[in-house]
Design an enzyme around this catalytic site. Structure first.
Site, short mmCIF file in Angstrom:
data_model
loop_
_atom_site.label_atom_id
_atom_site.label_comp_id
_atom_site.label_asym_id
_atom_site.label_seq_id
_atom_site.Cartn_x
_atom_site.Cartn_y
_atom_site.Cartn_z
N ARG A 275 5.60 -14.39 1.69
CA ARG A 275 5.73 -13.06 1.06
C ARG A 275 4.43 -12.26 1.23
O ARG A 275 3.34 -12.75 1.02
CB ARG A 275 6.03 -13.23 -0.43
CG ARG A 275 6.15 -11.92 -1.23
CD ARG A 275 4.88 -11.60 -1.97
NE ARG A 275 5.04 -10.44 -2.87
CZ ARG A 275 4.03 -9.82 -3.45
NH1 ARG A 275 2.80 -10.22 -3.25
NH2 ARG A 275 4.24 -8.78 -4.23
N VAL A 276 4.58 -11.02 1.63
CA VAL A 276 3.44 -10.11 1.69
C VAL A 276 3.76 -8.93 0.78
O VAL A 276 4.86 -8.35 0.86
CB VAL A 276 3.18 -9.61 3.13
CG1 VAL A 276 2.05 -8.59 3.15
CG2 VAL A 276 2.85 -10.79 4.05
N GLY A 277 2.82 -8.59 -0.10
CA GLY A 277 3.04 -7.46 -1.02
C GLY A 277 2.47 -6.17 -0.45
O GLY A 277 2.26 -6.02 0.75
N ASP A 278 2.21 -5.26 -1.36
CA ASP A 278 1.70 -3.94 -0.96
C ASP A 278 0.26 -3.96 -0.46
O ASP A 278 -0.14 -3.12 0.36
CB ASP A 278 1.74 -2.99 -2.18
CG ASP A 278 0.80 -3.51 -3.29
OD1 ASP A 278 1.04 -4.63 -3.79
OD2 ASP A 278 -0.18 -2.82 -3.62
N THR B 212 -5.22 -8.49 -8.40
CA THR B 212 -5.80 -8.03 -7.16
C THR B 212 -7.13 -7.31 -7.40
O THR B 212 -7.34 -6.76 -8.47
CB THR B 212 -4.76 -7.04 -6.57
OG1 THR B 212 -3.62 -7.81 -6.24
CG2 THR B 212 -5.24 -6.28 -5.38
N THR C 207 -3.03 -1.74 -7.46
CA THR C 207 -2.74 -3.06 -8.00
C THR C 207 -1.46 -2.98 -8.82
O THR C 207 -1.10 -1.91 -9.32
CB THR C 207 -3.90 -3.58 -8.87
OG1 THR C 207 -3.47 -4.76 -9.58
CG2 THR C 207 -4.35 -2.55 -9.90
N GLY C 208 -0.78 -4.12 -8.95
CA GLY C 208 0.45 -4.14 -9.74
C GLY C 208 1.57 -4.78 -8.95
O GLY C 208 1.33 -5.54 -8.01
N GLY D 186 3.84 -5.42 -6.36
CA GLY D 186 3.79 -4.96 -4.97
C GLY D 186 5.09 -4.40 -4.43
O GLY D 186 5.10 -3.41 -3.69
N1 ASP Z 1 -0.12 -5.87 -5.79
C1 ASP Z 1 -0.32 -7.29 -5.63
C2 ASP Z 1 0.87 -7.88 -4.91
O1 ASP Z 1 1.98 -7.51 -5.22
C3 ASP Z 1 -0.55 -7.99 -6.92
C4 ASP Z 1 -1.58 -7.39 -7.84
O2 ASP Z 1 -1.93 -6.24 -7.73
O3 ASP Z 1 -2.09 -8.09 -8.70
O4 ASP Z 1 0.68 -8.75 -4.11
#
Ligand code: ASP
Length: 320
Positions: A195-198, A167, A218-219, A221
């Protein structure tokens, strides 16, 4: 007020062969944002310009070159937040938008709602003059190859290496003291469609409050959501170093009893938020932030994170 800018290109196990490209990508993003801020331009224009550069660079997981979902399609999420008003523009599940951050900005500025998803978001894009692209235009050859390997082997972790970039995000304070934060992502590889992440969720992947600071995360989610990491970090910034009990891992080991300056506090807060992510969810990730004075902070518990900021002397610092 002196402007300030920090960017990131994801916290994961970024492979050696991608390190230089990630550094260049962060430098290009800083250049784009700083050319606006240093001439008295707005923090909103700066975070948008920086994130567009990162979205267009296939080394990062946002816009063109995003990770593919289980069906082999790109689905992007993005958000931009205004620290003065606490207003945000967020979009999710986009398949036909080249620069999701531009649409997030349009939602912030031109939409009565704060978040739009999928077809509705793309219809809004057409209404505000943002062109739709062919979904295939967002798929890079490298991601197509990585997806084929991942899919064949039931998405085994071993195959993620080689496309572990992440991200992107940016936080800026401008000469007028306005603070904006932004995050944009293609999400995780082989995610279920829908799917929707953070990343596009207020307080999770991004937060901005002029009375505290701005944050982009980032990371993993699903874990970042659990601790509402961006808002958590922003709250810690407001509290300052004396008002909360810093954990052992956040303290400067060389000076454990020290009273910290605002610049130290920004770094301590970043570390504390990531420490909490590990402690409460056992997951990995990272974040960048600026406090309300523009002091930068960053932290990650992944092997690497791509990031960069403009130093007080006005030069660009990037690292992976
Ligand atoms: N946080 C993002 C997600 O889970 C992925 C990422 O940070 O690379 O969609």
């Amino acid at each position: 007020m002196k402007p300030s800018l920090i960017v990131h290109g994801g916290a994961w196990d970024i492979p050696d062969e991608a390190v230089e490209a990630c550094k260049y990508g962060c430098r290009d993003a800083l250049e784009a944002g700083w050319s606006i801020l240093s001439r008295g331009g707005s923090a909103l224009d700066a975070v948008e310009a920086a994130v567009v550069v990162l979205e267009d660079d296939p080394v990062f997981d946002a816009g063109y070159g995003s990770h593919l979902n289980l069906d082999g399609r790109v689905e992007c999420d993005a958000i931009v937040m205004n620290g003065a008003t606490l207003g945000a523009g967020a979009v999710a599940g986009l398949q036909r938008i080249r620069n999701p951050i531009r649409l997030a900005r349009a939602v912030l500025e031109q939409c009565p709602h704060m978040m739009l998803v999928a077809e509705g978001a793309e219809r809004f894009a057409k209404d505000v003059g943002i062109p739709l692209c062919d979904p295939r235009e967002l798929v890079s050859d490298a991601e197509r190859e990585a997806w084929q390997v991942c899919k064949q082997d039931k998405h085994a972790a071993a195959h993620h290496r080689g496309h572990e970039q992440g991200t992107v995000g940016a936080v800026a304070v401008d000469a007028q003291g306005k603070l904006f934060a932004a995050t944009s992502t293609g999400g995780t590889c082989c995610k279920l469609p829908g799917r929707v992440g953070d990343s596009p969720l207020i307080g999770c992947g991004c937060y901005a409050d002029s009375t505290a600071g701005g944050v982009s995360c980032t990371g993993y989610g699903e874990a970042i959501m659990k601790i509402v990491m961006a808002k958590t970090a922003s709250d810690l910034l407001r509290s300052g170093s004396n008002a909360f009990c810093l954990s052992e891992s956040s303290r400067d080991p060389s000076n454990p009893g020290s009273h910290s300056s605002a610049a130290d506090t920004a770094m301590l807060v970043a570390r504390e938020a990531v420490h909490l992510l590990g402690k409460r969810t056992h997951a990995t990730g990272g974040l960048i932030l600026l406090d309300s004075e523009g002091n930068p902070g960053f932290a990650f518990n992944t092997p690497r994170m791509a990031y960069g900021y403009v130093t007080t002397g006005g030069s660009f610092f990037t690292a992976v």
